[in-house]
Write a protein that holds these residues in place. Structure first.
Motif, PDB file in Angstrom:
ATOM      1  N   ARG A 151       6.221  17.186  10.118  1.00 50.21           N
ATOM      2  CA  ARG A 151       6.194  18.549   9.583  1.00 50.21           C
ATOM      3  C   ARG A 151       6.584  18.538   8.097  1.00 50.21           C
ATOM      4  O   ARG A 151       5.993  19.236   7.282  1.00 50.21           O
ATOM      5  N   ALA A 152       7.574  17.709   7.749  1.00 49.28           N
ATOM      6  CA  ALA A 152       8.002  17.631   6.343  1.00 49.28           C
ATOM      7  C   ALA A 152       6.884  17.043   5.480  1.00 49.28           C
ATOM      8  O   ALA A 152       6.622  17.513   4.367  1.00 49.28           O
ATOM      9  N   ALA A 153       6.208  16.011   5.997  1.00 47.68           N
ATOM     10  CA  ALA A 153       5.114  15.394   5.239  1.00 47.68           C
ATOM     11  C   ALA A 153       4.034  16.433   4.958  1.00 47.68           C
ATOM     12  O   ALA A 153       3.515  16.541   3.838  1.00 47.68           O
ATOM     13  N   ASN A 154       3.735  17.209   5.986  1.00 48.23           N
ATOM     14  CA  ASN A 154       2.721  18.261   5.851  1.00 48.23           C
ATOM     15  C   ASN A 154       3.159  19.306   4.822  1.00 48.23           C
ATOM     16  O   ASN A 154       2.409  19.675   3.923  1.00 48.23           O
ATOM     17  N   ALA A 155       4.410  19.756   4.916  1.00 46.56           N
ATOM     18  CA  ALA A 155       4.911  20.796   3.999  1.00 46.56           C
ATOM     19  C   ALA A 155       4.930  20.300   2.557  1.00 46.56           C
ATOM     20  O   ALA A 155       4.724  21.069   1.616  1.00 46.56           O
ATOM     21  N   GLU A 156       5.188  18.995   2.386  1.00 48.99           N
ATOM     22  CA  GLU A 156       5.291  18.428   1.039  1.00 48.99           C
ATOM     23  C   GLU A 156       3.970  17.882   0.531  1.00 48.99           C
ATOM     24  O   GLU A 156       3.904  17.346  -0.582  1.00 48.99           O
ATOM     25  N   GLY A 157       2.958  17.926   1.361  1.00 49.28           N
ATOM     26  CA  GLY A 157       1.654  17.394   0.973  1.00 49.28           C
ATOM     27  C   GLY A 157       1.663  15.879   0.781  1.00 49.28           C
ATOM     28  O   GLY A 157       1.005  15.354  -0.114  1.00 49.28           O
ATOM     29  N   LEU A 158       2.427  15.180   1.638  1.00 53.99           N
ATOM     30  CA  LEU A 158       2.541  13.718   1.511  1.00 53.99           C
ATOM     31  C   LEU A 158       1.799  13.040   2.653  1.00 53.99           C
ATOM     32  O   LEU A 158       1.955  13.418   3.816  1.00 53.99           O
ATOM     33  N   GLU A 186       0.812  -1.233   0.000  1.00 55.13           N
ATOM     34  CA  GLU A 186       0.000   0.000   0.000  1.00 55.13           C
ATOM     35  C   GLU A 186       0.836   1.269   0.000  1.00 55.13           C
ATOM     36  O   GLU A 186       0.314   2.362  -0.215  1.00 55.13           O
ATOM     37  N   LEU A 187       2.130   1.120   0.253  1.00 57.75           N
ATOM     38  CA  LEU A 187       3.020   2.292   0.216  1.00 57.75           C
ATOM     39  C   LEU A 187       3.241   2.658  -1.249  1.00 57.75           C
ATOM     40  O   LEU A 187       3.787   1.877  -2.019  1.00 57.75           O
ATOM     41  N   ALA A 188       2.778   3.836  -1.636  1.00 64.58           N
ATOM     42  CA  ALA A 188       2.848   4.216  -3.051  1.00 64.58           C
ATOM     43  C   ALA A 188       3.545   5.566  -3.198  1.00 64.58           C
ATOM     44  O   ALA A 188       3.362   6.463  -2.369  1.00 64.58           O
ATOM     45  N   ARG A 189       4.363   5.674  -4.226  1.00 64.57           N
ATOM     46  CA  ARG A 189       5.018   6.962  -4.497  1.00 64.57           C
ATOM     47  C   ARG A 189       3.989   7.963  -5.024  1.00 64.57           C
ATOM     48  O   ARG A 189       3.078   7.544  -5.728  1.00 64.57           O
ATOM     49  N   PRO A 190       4.086   9.265  -4.707  1.00 59.68           N
ATOM     50  CA  PRO A 190       5.142   9.857  -3.887  1.00 59.68           C
ATOM     51  C   PRO A 190       4.915   9.629  -2.390  1.00 59.68           C
ATOM     52  O   PRO A 190       3.771   9.615  -1.925  1.00 59.68           O
ATOM     53  N   TYR A 191       6.011   9.483  -1.647  1.00 61.72           N
ATOM     54  CA  TYR A 191       5.931   9.384  -0.182  1.00 61.72           C
ATOM     55  C   TYR A 191       7.174  10.010   0.426  1.00 61.72           C
ATOM     56  O   TYR A 191       8.141  10.318  -0.282  1.00 61.72           O
ATOM     57  N   LEU A 192       7.101  10.231   1.750  1.00 63.60           N
ATOM     58  CA  LEU A 192       8.248  10.770   2.473  1.00 63.60           C
ATOM     59  C   LEU A 192       9.103   9.599   2.950  1.00 63.60           C
ATOM     60  O   LEU A 192       8.575   8.652   3.542  1.00 63.60           O
ATOM     61  N   GLY A 193      10.395   9.648   2.694  1.00 66.74           N
ATOM     62  CA  GLY A 193      11.301   8.594   3.160  1.00 66.74           C
ATOM     63  C   GLY A 193      12.184   9.130   4.271  1.00 66.74           C
ATOM     64  O   GLY A 193      12.882  10.123   4.082  1.00 66.74           O
ATOM     65  N   LEU A 194      12.107   8.499   5.446  1.00 69.70           N
ATOM     66  CA  LEU A 194      13.020   8.847   6.542  1.00 69.70           C
ATOM     67  C   LEU A 194      14.049   7.722   6.648  1.00 69.70           C
ATOM     68  O   LEU A 194      13.696   6.580   6.949  1.00 69.70           O
ATOM     69  N   VAL A 195      15.305   8.045   6.348  1.00 70.42           N
ATOM     70  CA  VAL A 195      16.368   7.032   6.387  1.00 70.42           C
ATOM     71  C   VAL A 195      17.174   7.233   7.664  1.00 70.42           C
ATOM     72  O   VAL A 195      17.794   8.284   7.852  1.00 70.42           O
ATOM     73  N   VAL A 196      17.117   6.251   8.551  1.00 64.85           N
ATOM     74  CA  VAL A 196      17.802   6.365   9.847  1.00 64.85           C
ATOM     75  C   VAL A 196      18.673   5.139  10.085  1.00 64.85           C
ATOM     76  O   VAL A 196      18.178   4.049  10.311  1.00 64.85           O
ATOM     77  N   SER A 197      19.986   5.331   9.991  1.00 66.63           N
ATOM     78  CA  SER A 197      20.875   4.183  10.154  1.00 66.63           C
ATOM     79  C   SER A 197      22.125   4.618  10.894  1.00 66.63           C
ATOM     80  O   SER A 197      22.184   5.717  11.463  1.00 66.63           O
ATOM     81  N   GLY A 198      23.156   3.752  10.866  1.00 70.96           N
ATOM     82  CA  GLY A 198      24.400   4.084  11.552  1.00 70.96           C
ATOM     83  C   GLY A 198      25.139   5.224  10.861  1.00 70.96           C
ATOM     84  O   GLY A 198      25.943   5.921  11.476  1.00 70.96           O
ATOM     85  N   GLY A 199      24.886   5.414   9.580  1.00 71.61           N
ATOM     86  CA  GLY A 199      25.614   6.438   8.835  1.00 71.61           C
ATOM     87  C   GLY A 199      24.738   7.562   8.302  1.00 71.61           C
ATOM     88  O   GLY A 199      25.259   8.551   7.778  1.00 71.61           O
ATOM     89  N   HIS A 200      23.411   7.434   8.420  1.00 73.34           N
ATOM     90  CA  HIS A 200      22.526   8.402   7.766  1.00 73.34           C
ATOM     91  C   HIS A 200      21.339   8.784   8.638  1.00 73.34           C
ATOM     92  O   HIS A 200      20.785   7.949   9.349  1.00 73.34           O
TER      93      HIS A 200
END
Ligand code: KG4
Ligand code: ZN
Length: 355
Positions: A267-274, A138-152
């Protein structure tokens, strides 16, 4: 380096072997039609690095050399396939530890050349995002991606037809790195993320009023070095009483670290309309982050998606899935494909399309 894009879109290839070796996991997997995980084999190196409290790059690449062919064979045999049946080989080309990347990349190139299978280089973060896409139809583009890892630690707008757009990122430490450093400060075992969150289960998240760095700024950037310093000062202040305070320190740190991720993402999702956010990368395995993002997201009209736990940390199914998408877009890479230790997701130099 040769990179070419054939005319028109091809069908999604049936069998793609993914190979991932960017850090301390040697992984191979077979994904069918870009979406069905048929096998996923991951060889971790916790015992190799634990004595040092962190990944030692030279030891990581040496261990990858020792295990790469066994891991690839395991993935193929679990999927019941031989190399000749593959329609594509997808391999992580960056970012990551150069020596580690080169092992998987060279192995993938050799296989592709020997058996005449199309080869494609994949950005490690495109892989993490693909993990959410294959797990959640059900996850369909466009969407907001939050990448959270050891390096990012970064927020992207992910669309179908353009390269991912970077909305904000950490200015210093990554959030996973902060978990790992705080674990060391608290005397908790390596790897830090899971041990901090386990200790936090018995602690009071309000015991220490740690800062929520950059939370109130209008941009979508993050910062974790100040929070880490605040924890270091609190640890020092405990003196002999540190052991008793560990659960409260862990819980308070975890709350501060994840609160910022949740509020900035929404806040980013809201600003981007996602209306959808996918949280990916090793820190997406954090239970508090999952619960808070889902809860606050629902209240804000933003649906949160997470890969299953096994696909949050580094694996090769995500690389195969992202590679299948690129192959379907006509992307092919030659034997000149190189490894890149630092490379932004929106500017992968080896690729024309990097969706
Ligand atoms: O994506 P990943 O496996 O490797 C990188 O690409 O960096 O992420 C590893 C990071 C480490 O910093 C680890 O401490 C963190 O993910 N991590 C966690 C949890 N599980 C792994 N952080 C917080 N809570 C967890 N449960
Ligand atoms: Zn990763």
């Amino acid at each position: 380096m040769s990179s070419e894009r054939s005319e028109g879109e091809a069908a999604t290839p049936r069998w793609v072997l993914g190979i991932e070796s960017s850090c301390d996991e040697m992984a191979a997997a077979v994904v069918e039609h870009g979406i069905e995980v048929r096998s996923s084999s991951v060889h971790g190196q916790l015992d190799v690095h634990r004595p040092y409290g962190g990944v030692v790059p030279e030891l990581a690449s040496r261990d990858h050399l020792r295990t790469v062919s066994q891991v690839a064979e395991a993935a193929l045999s679990e999927a019941g396939l031989s190399v000749t049946e593959l329609d594509g080989i997808a391999v992580t080309a960056g970012p990551g530890l150069l020596g580690s990347l080169l092992v998987g990349l060279s192995f993938g190139k050799a296989l592709a050349w020997r058996y005449g299978v199309p080869l494609v280089g994949v950005h490690h973060l495109a892989g993490h995002l693909a993990a959410a896409e294959i797990a959640e139809p059900e996850l369909a583009r466009p969407y907001l991606g939050l990448v959270v890892s050891g390096g990012h630690t970064a927020l992207y707008r992910i669309t179908d037809d353009t390269a991912p757009a970077l909305l904000g990122q950490t200015r210093d430490d990554a959030v996973g790195e902060a978990f790992d450093k705080v674990a060391k400060l608290l005397g908790l075992p390596y790897p830090g993320g899971p041990s901090v969150s386990a200790a936090a289960e018995h602690g009071d998240a309000k015991a220490f009023p740690f800062p929520r760095p950059m939370q109130d700024r209008a941009d979508f950037d993050f910062s974790y070095s100040g929070l880490k310093t605040a924890v270091a000062l609190a640890v020092e202040a405990q003196g002999e009483g540190l052991a008793a305070a560990v659960p409260d320190l862990a819980a308070s740190f975890q709350a501060a670290a994840t609160d910022v991720l949740v509020s900035k993402s929404l806040r980013a999702a809201n600003a981007e309309g996602l209306g959808q956010v996918a949280v990916v990368g090793g820190v997406a395995a954090n239970t508090r982050l999952r619960e808070e993002m889902a809860g606050h997201g629902a209240a804000a009209g933003v649906r949160a998606f997470f890969p299953p736990m096994a696909l949050c940390t580094d694996n090769a199914a995500m690389i195969a899935a992202a590679g299948a998408r690129l192959l379907a877009q006509g992307e092919r890479h030659g034997l000149g494909l190189g490894a890149f230790s630092r490379v932004p997701l929106d500017q992968a130099p080896w690729a024309q399309a990097q969706g």
